[in-house]
Write a protein that holds these residues in place. Structure first.
Motif, mmCIF file in Angstrom:
data_model
loop_
_atom_site.group_PDB
_atom_site.id
_atom_site.type_symbol
_atom_site.label_atom_id
_atom_site.label_comp_id
_atom_site.label_asym_id
_atom_site.label_seq_id
_atom_site.Cartn_x
_atom_site.Cartn_y
_atom_site.Cartn_z
ATOM 1 N N ASN A 2 2.163 6.290 14.907
ATOM 2 C CA ASN A 2 1.340 6.045 13.747
ATOM 3 C C ASN A 2 0.153 7.135 13.725
ATOM 4 O O ASN A 2 0.089 6.944 12.345
ATOM 5 C CB ASN A 2 0.111 4.708 14.077
ATOM 6 C CG ASN A 2 1.343 3.752 14.389
ATOM 7 O OD1 ASN A 2 2.640 3.740 14.484
ATOM 8 N ND2 ASN A 2 1.024 1.960 14.076
ATOM 9 N N LEU A 3 -0.885 7.871 14.050
ATOM 10 C CA LEU A 3 -1.745 8.256 13.551
ATOM 11 C C LEU A 3 -1.175 9.760 12.557
ATOM 12 O O LEU A 3 -1.748 9.758 11.525
ATOM 13 C CB LEU A 3 -2.584 8.205 15.099
ATOM 14 C CG LEU A 3 -3.498 9.552 14.632
ATOM 15 C CD1 LEU A 3 -4.794 9.232 13.902
ATOM 16 C CD2 LEU A 3 -4.823 9.938 15.979
ATOM 17 N N LEU A 14 -0.859 13.265 0.652
ATOM 18 C CA LEU A 14 -1.670 12.710 -0.418
ATOM 19 C C LEU A 14 -2.590 14.122 -1.499
ATOM 20 O O LEU A 14 -2.605 14.143 -2.518
ATOM 21 C CB LEU A 14 -1.903 11.253 -0.407
ATOM 22 C CG LEU A 14 -1.727 10.151 -0.464
ATOM 23 C CD1 LEU A 14 -2.052 8.799 0.158
ATOM 24 C CD2 LEU A 14 -0.826 9.874 -1.936
ATOM 25 N N MET A 15 -3.193 14.322 -0.589
ATOM 26 C CA MET A 15 -4.488 15.602 -0.758
ATOM 27 C C MET A 15 -3.550 17.120 -1.672
ATOM 28 O O MET A 15 -3.870 17.047 -2.655
ATOM 29 C CB MET A 15 -4.860 15.709 -0.015
ATOM 30 C CG MET A 15 -5.990 14.802 0.819
ATOM 31 S SD MET A 15 -6.730 15.415 2.518
ATOM 32 C CE MET A 15 -8.263 14.740 2.655
ATOM 33 N N GLU A 67 2.494 6.067 21.268
ATOM 34 C CA GLU A 67 1.798 5.612 20.384
ATOM 35 C C GLU A 67 0.566 6.298 19.511
ATOM 36 O O GLU A 67 -0.777 5.839 19.169
ATOM 37 C CB GLU A 67 0.526 4.756 22.147
ATOM 38 C CG GLU A 67 -0.101 6.595 23.065
ATOM 39 C CD GLU A 67 1.276 6.537 23.976
ATOM 40 O OE1 GLU A 67 2.147 6.513 24.214
ATOM 41 O OE2 GLU A 67 0.604 7.281 25.443
ATOM 42 N N TRP A 68 1.320 7.729 19.663
ATOM 43 C CA TRP A 68 0.415 8.648 18.616
ATOM 44 C C TRP A 68 1.098 8.742 17.237
ATOM 45 O O TRP A 68 0.662 9.299 16.086
ATOM 46 C CB TRP A 68 0.512 9.893 19.263
ATOM 47 C CG TRP A 68 -0.291 9.671 20.648
ATOM 48 C CD1 TRP A 68 0.598 9.791 21.979
ATOM 49 C CD2 TRP A 68 -1.948 10.718 20.359
ATOM 50 N NE1 TRP A 68 -1.577 10.324 22.224
ATOM 51 C CE2 TRP A 68 -2.128 10.793 21.784
ATOM 52 C CE3 TRP A 68 -2.441 11.111 18.889
ATOM 53 C CZ2 TRP A 68 -3.606 10.963 21.964
ATOM 54 C CZ3 TRP A 68 -3.500 11.547 19.455
ATOM 55 C CH2 TRP A 68 -4.461 11.771 20.732
ATOM 56 N N ALA A 70 0.650 4.248 -2.662
ATOM 57 C CA ALA A 70 0.935 5.658 -2.288
ATOM 58 C C ALA A 70 2.117 6.659 -2.437
ATOM 59 O O ALA A 70 1.983 7.885 -3.036
ATOM 60 C CB ALA A 70 0.940 6.123 -0.848
ATOM 61 N N GLY A 124 0.250 8.453 10.124
ATOM 62 C CA GLY A 124 -0.926 8.162 9.124
ATOM 63 C C GLY A 124 -1.651 10.082 8.128
ATOM 64 O O GLY A 124 -1.943 9.769 7.182
ATOM 65 N N LEU A 125 -2.088 10.347 9.706
ATOM 66 C CA LEU A 125 -2.503 11.787 9.237
ATOM 67 C C LEU A 125 -1.630 12.298 7.998
ATOM 68 O O LEU A 125 -1.961 13.431 7.054
ATOM 69 C CB LEU A 125 -2.863 12.366 10.416
ATOM 70 C CG LEU A 125 -4.205 12.109 10.915
ATOM 71 C CD1 LEU A 125 -3.855 13.088 12.493
ATOM 72 C CD2 LEU A 125 -5.287 12.781 10.416
ATOM 73 N N LEU A 162 -1.701 11.131 4.186
ATOM 74 C CA LEU A 162 -3.066 11.344 4.053
ATOM 75 C C LEU A 162 -3.337 12.902 3.343
ATOM 76 O O LEU A 162 -3.427 13.013 2.312
ATOM 77 C CB LEU A 162 -4.181 10.960 4.708
ATOM 78 C CG LEU A 162 -5.464 11.773 4.269
ATOM 79 C CD1 LEU A 162 -5.948 10.704 3.083
ATOM 80 C CD2 LEU A 162 -6.857 11.130 5.749
ATOM 81 N N LEU A 182 0.754 -1.096 -0.123
ATOM 82 C CA LEU A 182 -0.563 -0.102 0.189
ATOM 83 C C LEU A 182 0.737 0.977 0.107
ATOM 84 O O LEU A 182 0.220 2.501 -0.770
ATOM 85 C CB LEU A 182 -0.885 -0.142 1.583
ATOM 86 C CG LEU A 182 -1.963 -0.966 1.518
ATOM 87 C CD1 LEU A 182 -3.074 -1.095 2.205
ATOM 88 C CD2 LEU A 182 -2.728 -0.814 -0.111
#
Lengths: 318, 314
Positions: free
Chosen positions: A295-296, A306-307, A292-293, A251, A299-300, A303, A247
């Motif tokens: 990955n988030l 990409l936008m 723990e943050w 991307a 990911g953001l 994204l 994936l």
């Protein structure tokens, strides 16, 4: 309308190049050491595999195809080359032969994808997912349990230096020369033509079927190169190594300006896209994000990148 | 209708053939209890595939790769809201649907307003949701299913069938009604077949398409809730395996990825086919590599039956 004409004349990889420079700058601001020669070398050798994979993915995307089995091919090549090197011995000759055979495995996987998608006309997304299950099974058959080590000579060379320059940079240079030559080749031009309008390409007499099949084979070969890089980086065989990387390869290609609808994009842009994904990871780390943050935030950021990439490339058609 | 019926009949025939083959290889494979168990697993996949089906029918390369993430997140949220008590079941259902529709809405807005290709938008969303899962898992316990929910999924309730099978049947009827009897259903087919023409004909294409992604999120969230009930507690990445399986179920059911054609009845059979095939491979005494090789090859052969696109010569 100067805005429009500017968009049309700029190189397609300009947005991703700007994002890449921003990422480098942010990394430098967050942690000056992240721009040290040592850190850059680590980044390059870790993300070489994704760069090769993104280039392979881009080649099929050029023709409006897609290959969701690249991660599985990478894993199969990884376990194949480690098993071969273990069987043939760790002399330079045996290692080179193993690598050659492993690239052949990648090409064969690509050829199977090509036959299924192009000649038997299966839908690319589902067909390459099915072959990815098959390739994963083959990888598990070659090596049921992860952890067989690669010969010392192999990973020492990959992680080492030649004439004071890290070996990973030679591989990167080879990749850049390869895509420079490929980008000017008739093969890539024809792939882009097919992706732009398959029917028109067919009607003007281009051998559409053979061009697309060769695209899949080439993608398999690049996935094999990526598998060799992973083997050098991790120094062992692991059938499940190709998990999320498929994936990411899509991307990276999209970030680099390739349109999934085909006919648009550059191989160089995809290499930059892969680097951006790598730099997002290191930026999140260097910003001191709680683990723990991470990955988030990653990911953001991907994204958002990409936008931005899609909106600014001015061809946001779907 | 005969053209649309063919793939459904092939898939249904294959399900029966596989059951017979399974019964011959390992007696008891086609026993009522085993059929019930496979049907429950197929229902879980089938509910996810309902949303996937809608998004694919809407065309323009429609696809939802974030379903796996939504399932895991919904299972986690629901498990914590109900935390093992029946009293918390209703709020948990509401929370689930809220989570699913919010993620679906974001997907839909990205695809329609920002015109990001669905594959890219939902793939990026999957990365975000997976990150959210890591954060959530660190802060809150994994949660447990309410007894009522577990019974709903795995205990025989009405006429000897567990509630989830009735729910699946209801969804099947609702989908058939929605697609064939409502204006919204006609709009889905029209934007899937030709978006430009649909817009000229006055179809609110953006709203319709956005709603498809919202529905996909909601169906995934409901599936996540049921999967929580099936497994008792939510574990890491419980939904991961549903992403591509849901797409394959849709394609095996006779809805091509190009959109505008197909329906949900076939998808239900497709889900059943996929689950029976996997169940058969699990009962065979072969190792993991052999299972994967056979499963991959079988998928290729199944796809060869249908799901082929037309040639350039027309």
């Amino acid at each position: 309308m100067t805005h429009r004409s500017l968009l049309r004349t700029m190189p397609p990889y300009l947005p991703v190049l700007i994002i890449l420079i921003c990422m480098f700058a942010l990394n430098g601001l967050a942690e000056p050491n992240s721009l040290s020669a040592y850190a850059i070398k680590g980044l390059v050798s870790t993300y070489l595999a994704l760069m090769f994979l993104a280039v392979g993915q881009t080649i099929v995307i050029f023709a409006a195809d897609i290959d969701l089995s690249v991660g599985a091919i990478l894993g199969l090549v990884n376990v194949t080359v480690v098993s071969l090197m273990q069987a043939l011995g760790d002399t330079p000759g045996a290692i080179l032969l193993s690598m050659l055979l492993a690239v052949g495995v990648g090409a064969a996987c690509g050829a199977l994808n090509g036959v299924l998608v192009v000649i038997l006309r299966l839908q690319a997304i589902v067909a390459t997912f099915a072959t990815s299950v098959l390739f994963l099974g083959l990888a598990l058959w070659v090596m049921p349990v992860a952890g067989t080590p690669a010969p010392r000579l192999f990973w020492r060379t990959f992680g080492g230096r030649i004439m004071g320059i890290p070996f990973a940079y030679f591989v990167l240079a080879a990749l850049l020369v390869l895509i420079f030559l490929l980008a000017r080749s008739r093969f890539i031009q024809r792939l882009l033509t097919v992706g732009d309008d398959q029917l028109a390409a067919f009607q003007t007499g281009l051998p559409v079927t053979s061009i697309r099949v060769r695209g899949y084979i080439m993608c398999g070969v690049f996935a094999a190169f990526a598998g060799l890089c992973i083997t050098g980086d991790t120094a062992s065989g692991d059938p499940n190594v190709g998990g999320l990387i498929t994936l990411n390869s899509v991307a990276a290609a999209v970030l680099g300006g390739a349109a999934l609808s085909g006919g648009v994009g550059t191989l160089f842009g995809s290499v930059l896209g892969a680097l951006v994904i790598g730099l997002v990871g290191s930026l999140v780390f260097f910003l001191g994000t709680p683990s723990e943050w991470q990955n988030l935030v990653q990911g953001l950021t991907v994204l958002a990148a990409l936008m931005v990439g899609i909106l600014f490339s001015g061809r946001a058609r779907a | 209708m005969s053209g649309a019926l063919k793939p459904i009949l092939i898939a249904a025939g294959l399900v029966v053939l596989l059951m017979i083959a399974g019964e011959m290889v390992s007696p008891g494979f086609a026993s009522p209890e085993q059929i019930l168990r496979l049907s429950i697993v197929a229902a879980l996949l089938g509910i996810v595939a309902a949303g996937q089906n809608l998004v694919i029918l809407g065309g323009r390369e429609g696809i939802d790769l974030s379903v796996g993430g939504v399932i895991s997140l919904a299972a986690l949220v629901a498990g914590n809201v109900m935390s093992g008590s029946d009293a918390g079941l209703f709020p948990a259902i509401l929370a689930c649907i809220a989570v699913g529709s919010l993620i679906g809405l974001l997907n839909g807005l990205g695809v329609t307003l920002l015109r990001i290709p669905p594959l890219v938008m939902t793939l990026g969303m999957l990365g975000v949701v997976q990150g959210l899962l890591v954060v959530a898992r660190n802060g809150i316990p994994s949660g447990r299913a309410a007894p009522m929910l577990s019974d709903f999924v795995s205990q025989p309730q009405w006429l000897g069938l567990p509630g989830i099978l009735w729910l699946w049947l209801l969804i099947g009827l609702a989908m058939a009604g929605l697609l064939n009897r409502t204006v919204f259903g006609q709009r889905i087919f029209s934007i899937g077949a030709n978006e430009g023409a649909a817009r000229l004909a006055g179809v609110p294409t953006r709203v319709t398409r956005t709603l498809l992604y919202v529905l996909s999120g909601v169906f995934s969230a409901i599936a996540g809730l049921c999967i929580l009930g099936y497994s008792g507690s939510s574990f890491a990445n419980v939904g991961g395996q549903y992403m591509l399986a849901s797409i394959i179920a849709v394609v095996l059911g006779g809805t091509p990825l190009s959109g505008g054609r197909g329906g949900y009845t076939g998808t239900m059979i497709g889900a059943l086919l996929l689950v029976v095939l996997q169940g058969l491979l699990t009962t065979l005494s072969i190792d993991e590599s052999g299972r994967q090789i056979i499963f991959g090859s079988a998928l290729i052969v199944l796809l060869l039956f249908y799901g082929r696109s037309s040639g350039l010569r027309g």
